[in-house]
Write a protein that holds these residues in place. Structure first.
Motif, PDB file in Angstrom:
ATOM      1  N   ALA A 162       0.850  -1.195   0.000  1.00  0.00           N
ATOM      2  CA  ALA A 162       0.000   0.000   0.000  1.00  0.00           C
ATOM      3  C   ALA A 162       0.883   1.240   0.000  1.00  0.00           C
ATOM      4  O   ALA A 162       1.385   1.661   1.040  1.00  0.00           O
ATOM      5  N   VAL A 163       1.077   1.812  -1.184  1.00  0.00           N
ATOM      6  CA  VAL A 163       2.041   2.902  -1.329  1.00  0.00           C
ATOM      7  C   VAL A 163       1.389   4.273  -1.440  1.00  0.00           C
ATOM      8  O   VAL A 163       2.063   5.262  -1.688  1.00  0.00           O
ATOM      9  N   ARG A 164       0.068   4.347  -1.252  1.00  0.00           N
ATOM     10  CA  ARG A 164      -0.610   5.638  -1.411  1.00  0.00           C
ATOM     11  C   ARG A 164       0.037   6.728  -0.570  1.00  0.00           C
ATOM     12  O   ARG A 164       0.278   7.840  -1.060  1.00  0.00           O
ATOM     13  N   ASP A 165       0.346   6.430   0.693  1.00  0.00           N
ATOM     14  CA  ASP A 165       0.909   7.461   1.568  1.00  0.00           C
ATOM     15  C   ASP A 165       2.342   7.810   1.193  1.00  0.00           C
ATOM     16  O   ASP A 165       2.798   8.930   1.444  1.00  0.00           O
ATOM     17  N   LEU A 166       3.065   6.868   0.576  1.00  0.00           N
ATOM     18  CA  LEU A 166       4.405   7.175   0.087  1.00  0.00           C
ATOM     19  C   LEU A 166       4.329   8.109  -1.117  1.00  0.00           C
ATOM     20  O   LEU A 166       5.109   9.056  -1.237  1.00  0.00           O
ATOM     21  N   ILE A 167       3.388   7.826  -2.014  1.00  0.00           N
ATOM     22  CA  ILE A 167       3.174   8.721  -3.155  1.00  0.00           C
ATOM     23  C   ILE A 167       2.754  10.092  -2.655  1.00  0.00           C
ATOM     24  O   ILE A 167       3.198  11.129  -3.148  1.00  0.00           O
ATOM     25  N   ARG A 168       1.903  10.102  -1.658  1.00  0.00           N
ATOM     26  CA  ARG A 168       1.442  11.359  -1.070  1.00  0.00           C
ATOM     27  C   ARG A 168       2.615  12.147  -0.486  1.00  0.00           C
ATOM     28  O   ARG A 168       2.687  13.372  -0.619  1.00  0.00           O
TER      29      ARG A 168
ATOM     30  N   ASP B 204      -8.635  10.845   1.640  1.00  0.00           N
ATOM     31  CA  ASP B 204      -9.070   9.710   2.444  1.00  0.00           C
ATOM     32  C   ASP B 204     -10.020   8.782   1.704  1.00  0.00           C
ATOM     33  O   ASP B 204     -10.635   7.907   2.317  1.00  0.00           O
ATOM     34  N   TYR B 205     -10.162   8.959   0.398  1.00  0.00           N
ATOM     35  CA  TYR B 205     -11.054   8.088  -0.357  1.00  0.00           C
ATOM     36  C   TYR B 205     -10.451   6.692  -0.472  1.00  0.00           C
ATOM     37  O   TYR B 205      -9.293   6.529  -0.847  1.00  0.00           O
ATOM     38  N   GLN B 206     -11.245   5.694  -0.136  1.00  0.00           N
ATOM     39  CA  GLN B 206     -10.783   4.314  -0.130  1.00  0.00           C
ATOM     40  C   GLN B 206     -11.921   3.430  -0.612  1.00  0.00           C
ATOM     41  O   GLN B 206     -13.089   3.660  -0.280  1.00  0.00           O
ATOM     42  N   GLN B 207     -11.605   2.405  -1.385  1.00  0.00           N
ATOM     43  CA  GLN B 207     -12.639   1.504  -1.888  1.00  0.00           C
ATOM     44  C   GLN B 207     -12.049   0.108  -2.093  1.00  0.00           C
ATOM     45  O   GLN B 207     -11.069  -0.067  -2.803  1.00  0.00           O
ATOM     46  N   ALA B 208     -12.653  -0.879  -1.449  1.00  0.00           N
ATOM     47  CA  ALA B 208     -12.246  -2.263  -1.667  1.00  0.00           C
ATOM     48  C   ALA B 208     -12.982  -2.816  -2.877  1.00  0.00           C
ATOM     49  O   ALA B 208     -14.086  -2.375  -3.214  1.00  0.00           O
ATOM     50  N   ALA B 209     -12.365  -3.787  -3.542  1.00  0.00           N
ATOM     51  CA  ALA B 209     -12.992  -4.369  -4.737  1.00  0.00           C
ATOM     52  C   ALA B 209     -12.381  -5.721  -5.036  1.00  0.00           C
ATOM     53  O   ALA B 209     -11.225  -5.998  -4.706  1.00  0.00           O
ATOM     54  N   LYS B 210     -13.176  -6.568  -5.683  1.00  0.00           N
ATOM     55  CA  LYS B 210     -12.670  -7.805  -6.247  1.00  0.00           C
ATOM     56  C   LYS B 210     -12.353  -7.535  -7.712  1.00  0.00           C
ATOM     57  O   LYS B 210     -13.190  -7.014  -8.445  1.00  0.00           O
ATOM     58  N   VAL B 211     -11.144  -7.870  -8.116  1.00  0.00           N
ATOM     59  CA  VAL B 211     -10.696  -7.624  -9.491  1.00  0.00           C
ATOM     60  C   VAL B 211     -10.722  -8.943 -10.242  1.00  0.00           C
ATOM     61  O   VAL B 211     -10.279  -9.977  -9.731  1.00  0.00           O
ATOM     62  N   SER B 212     -11.247  -8.902 -11.466  1.00  0.00           N
ATOM     63  CA  SER B 212     -11.306 -10.109 -12.280  1.00  0.00           C
ATOM     64  C   SER B 212      -9.905 -10.605 -12.603  1.00  0.00           C
ATOM     65  O   SER B 212      -8.925  -9.863 -12.513  1.00  0.00           O
ATOM     66  N   LYS B 213      -9.809 -11.876 -13.009  1.00  0.00           N
ATOM     67  CA  LYS B 213      -8.502 -12.462 -13.304  1.00  0.00           C
ATOM     68  C   LYS B 213      -7.770 -11.724 -14.420  1.00  0.00           C
ATOM     69  O   LYS B 213      -6.552 -11.598 -14.403  1.00  0.00           O
ATOM     70  N   ASN B 214      -8.547 -11.243 -15.413  1.00  0.00           N
ATOM     71  CA  ASN B 214      -7.894 -10.519 -16.510  1.00  0.00           C
ATOM     72  C   ASN B 214      -7.635  -9.053 -16.174  1.00  0.00           C
ATOM     73  O   ASN B 214      -7.016  -8.324 -16.940  1.00  0.00           O
ATOM     74  N   GLY B 215      -8.119  -8.623 -14.987  1.00  0.00           N
ATOM     75  CA  GLY B 215      -7.858  -7.265 -14.523  1.00  0.00           C
ATOM     76  C   GLY B 215      -8.696  -6.193 -15.184  1.00  0.00           C
ATOM     77  O   GLY B 215      -8.490  -5.007 -14.918  1.00  0.00           O
TER      78      GLY B 215
ATOM     79  N   VAL C 269      -8.023   2.232  -4.735  1.00  0.00           N
ATOM     80  CA  VAL C 269      -7.464   3.551  -5.006  1.00  0.00           C
ATOM     81  C   VAL C 269      -5.944   3.499  -4.947  1.00  0.00           C
ATOM     82  O   VAL C 269      -5.248   4.098  -5.771  1.00  0.00           O
ATOM     83  N   ASP C 270      -5.419   2.763  -3.981  1.00  0.00           N
ATOM     84  CA  ASP C 270      -3.972   2.600  -3.873  1.00  0.00           C
ATOM     85  C   ASP C 270      -3.419   1.916  -5.116  1.00  0.00           C
ATOM     86  O   ASP C 270      -2.383   2.313  -5.655  1.00  0.00           O
ATOM     87  N   ASP C 271      -4.112   0.888  -5.588  1.00  0.00           N
ATOM     88  CA  ASP C 271      -3.664   0.178  -6.796  1.00  0.00           C
ATOM     89  C   ASP C 271      -3.697   1.092  -8.011  1.00  0.00           C
ATOM     90  O   ASP C 271      -2.804   1.042  -8.868  1.00  0.00           O
ATOM     91  N   ILE C 272      -4.737   1.931  -8.095  1.00  0.00           N
ATOM     92  CA  ILE C 272      -4.838   2.858  -9.225  1.00  0.00           C
ATOM     93  C   ILE C 272      -3.691   3.862  -9.191  1.00  0.00           C
ATOM     94  O   ILE C 272      -3.051   4.136 -10.216  1.00  0.00           O
ATOM     95  N   ALA C 273      -3.421   4.418  -8.009  1.00  0.00           N
ATOM     96  CA  ALA C 273      -2.332   5.390  -7.884  1.00  0.00           C
ATOM     97  C   ALA C 273      -1.003   4.767  -8.289  1.00  0.00           C
ATOM     98  O   ALA C 273      -0.202   5.375  -9.017  1.00  0.00           O
ATOM     99  N   GLU C 274      -0.761   3.535  -7.839  1.00  0.00           N
ATOM    100  CA  GLU C 274       0.472   2.834  -8.180  1.00  0.00           C
ATOM    101  C   GLU C 274       0.559   2.606  -9.690  1.00  0.00           C
ATOM    102  O   GLU C 274       1.620   2.784 -10.305  1.00  0.00           O
ATOM    103  N   THR C 275      -0.570   2.227 -10.304  1.00  0.00           N
ATOM    104  CA  THR C 275      -0.589   1.961 -11.745  1.00  0.00           C
ATOM    105  C   THR C 275      -0.302   3.228 -12.543  1.00  0.00           C
ATOM    106  O   THR C 275       0.475   3.210 -13.507  1.00  0.00           O
ATOM    107  N   VAL C 276      -0.906   4.335 -12.142  1.00  0.00           N
ATOM    108  CA  VAL C 276      -0.707   5.593 -12.851  1.00  0.00           C
ATOM    109  C   VAL C 276       0.760   6.018 -12.779  1.00  0.00           C
ATOM    110  O   VAL C 276       1.362   6.425 -13.785  1.00  0.00           O
ATOM    111  N   VAL C 277       1.365   5.922 -11.593  1.00  0.00           N
ATOM    112  CA  VAL C 277       2.770   6.298 -11.438  1.00  0.00           C
ATOM    113  C   VAL C 277       3.664   5.390 -12.272  1.00  0.00           C
ATOM    114  O   VAL C 277       4.597   5.845 -12.951  1.00  0.00           O
ATOM    115  N   SER C 278       3.381   4.093 -12.260  1.00  0.00           N
ATOM    116  CA  SER C 278       4.236   3.137 -12.971  1.00  0.00           C
ATOM    117  C   SER C 278       4.134   3.267 -14.481  1.00  0.00           C
ATOM    118  O   SER C 278       5.019   2.801 -15.205  1.00  0.00           O
ATOM    119  N   THR C 279       3.068   3.908 -14.979  1.00  0.00           N
ATOM    120  CA  THR C 279       2.916   4.097 -16.428  1.00  0.00           C
ATOM    121  C   THR C 279       3.201   5.544 -16.841  1.00  0.00           C
ATOM    122  O   THR C 279       2.778   5.982 -17.910  1.00  0.00           O
TER     123      THR C 279
END
Length: 355
Positions: free
Chosen positions: A110-116, A291-302, A321-331
């Motif tokens: 969970a890197v959201r706070d590191l990105i922050r 502070d926006y946070q949302q849990a979710a089940k992600v499909s196998k293909n993402g 949200v943490d996964d999205i932030a990480e994805t945006v930074v990594s791309t």
């Protein structure tokens, strides 16, 4: 927060990756409770791991979590703490702001706070210039601490003669040389911990420093005045309101960028659409409430997600949200955190697209 450290932590893709985050305290006796809260959260992580994995599969990781947590010296705490552990990696990161208390078990940390910490911009340096010496402060909002390493406070090594012996051009040449030396030392500190900075001093000194600095792009703003004998607390009272207003200007600019992107049909909002476009690598700028946070089940293909209410359900992305932030930074995109409530018309999260 070092960007290369963020990259190292982001690259730890495994399951389970355990992230433990909590607010901490800098001084006693308040920091005594940090150890108790940390122990409670580590027990929660152990319980959730045991619910999902067999004892044989998880015993080594649990032992590693316990060892990492027990090694933390609460006397060194700042305002927040992040603990990252998997079977091959462990890291403790102290943060200069409070964080939401939580345990996250996921395929990535969970890197959201590191990105922050890197992008929020409320951490900054203050360089206080004078002809005789230069002081450097590390600041978080209105909390200042003087840096006493890397040559700081930096005394001018050049002897100062009488006014008759020194022409204006000679004195300015000496000052430029002195400020250039200061700048080289500051570059080393910036390399280890990059942040924007405020430059304070009389008009002449600021102008001379800007002539020689190799870090013009790091200067957030300048504040004119003689602060040679100003205490850190007094300097904070002068500097923080200016920084706060500049940060507000930047936030307004970001919100205007969202409006412009919407007019060009390059904006998606709401977590479903943001996720879909982020995983395609199309995110240029992610703006999300702090502070926006949302849990979710992600499909196998993402490609698809199913939002859930319980952050502790096995098999879910504890914080999408943490996964999205990480994805945006990594791309190659950027992430900006906005004040809670400021993105209500965008369902708390918005993504400006590259195309």
């Amino acid at each position: 927060m070092e960007r290369n450290l963020l990259k190292i932590i982001r690259n730890q893709v495994d399951y389970p990756n355990v992230s433990i985050l909590l607010t901490t305290h800098k001084t006693a006796p308040d920091n005594n409770q940090d150890a108790m809260i940390l122990k409670k959260l580590s027990k929660e992580a152990e319980r959730r791991l045991k619910e999902e994995f067999s004892k044989r599969d998880i015993s080594e990781l649990i032992e590693k979590i316990q060892k990492t947590v027990s090694s933390i010296d609460v006397r060194q705490n700042l305002d927040g703490l992040a603990v990252f552990v998997n079977k091959n990696f462990e890291k403790v990161v102290r943060l200069p702001f409070p964080v939401r208390e939580r345990v996250i078990i996921d395929k990535s940390f969970a890197v959201r706070d590191l990105i922050r910490a890197i992008n929020r911009g409320i951490n900054y340096y203050v360089l206080s210039l004078s002809a005789g010496f230069v002081r450097l402060f590390e600041a978080y909002r209105d909390k200042f601490s003087e840096i006493t390493e890397g040559g700081f406070p930096y005394a001018n090594p050049f002897p100062r003669g009488t006014n008759l012996e020194e022409s204006t051009s000679w004195k300015e040449s000496r000052l430029r040389e002195f400020f250039h030396m200061v700048d080289k030392s500051l570059m080393q500190i910036q390399h280890q911990h990059p942040m924007q900075m405020v430059v304070a001093g009389v008009e002449r000194n600021i102008a001379l420093y800007r002539e020689v600095t190799g870090m013009e792009e790091n200067i957030l703003l300048t504040i004119e005045g003689n602060y040679d004998n100003t205490s850190p607390h007094e300097l904070a009272l002068i500097v923080w309101p200016e920084v706060k207003e500049r940060m507000a200007e930047k936030r307004r600019h970001v919100l205007n960028m969202l409006d412009e992107a919407m007019g060009k049909k390059r904006l998606v909002t709401g977590i479903d659409e943001v996720w879909k476009l982020a995983v395609q690598g199309r995110g240029e700028l992610l703006v999300v409430e702090e502070d926006y946070q949302q849990a979710a089940k992600v499909s196998k293909n993402g490609n698809t997600i199913d939002l859930v209410d319980d952050l502790g359900v096995p098999g879910t992305a504890n914080d999408l949200v943490d996964d999205i932030a990480e994805t945006v930074v990594s791309t190659g995109g950027r992430v900006v955190f906005a004040e809670n409530g400021s993105l209500s018309r965008h369902n708390h999260i918005a993504l400006v697209l590259k195309y």
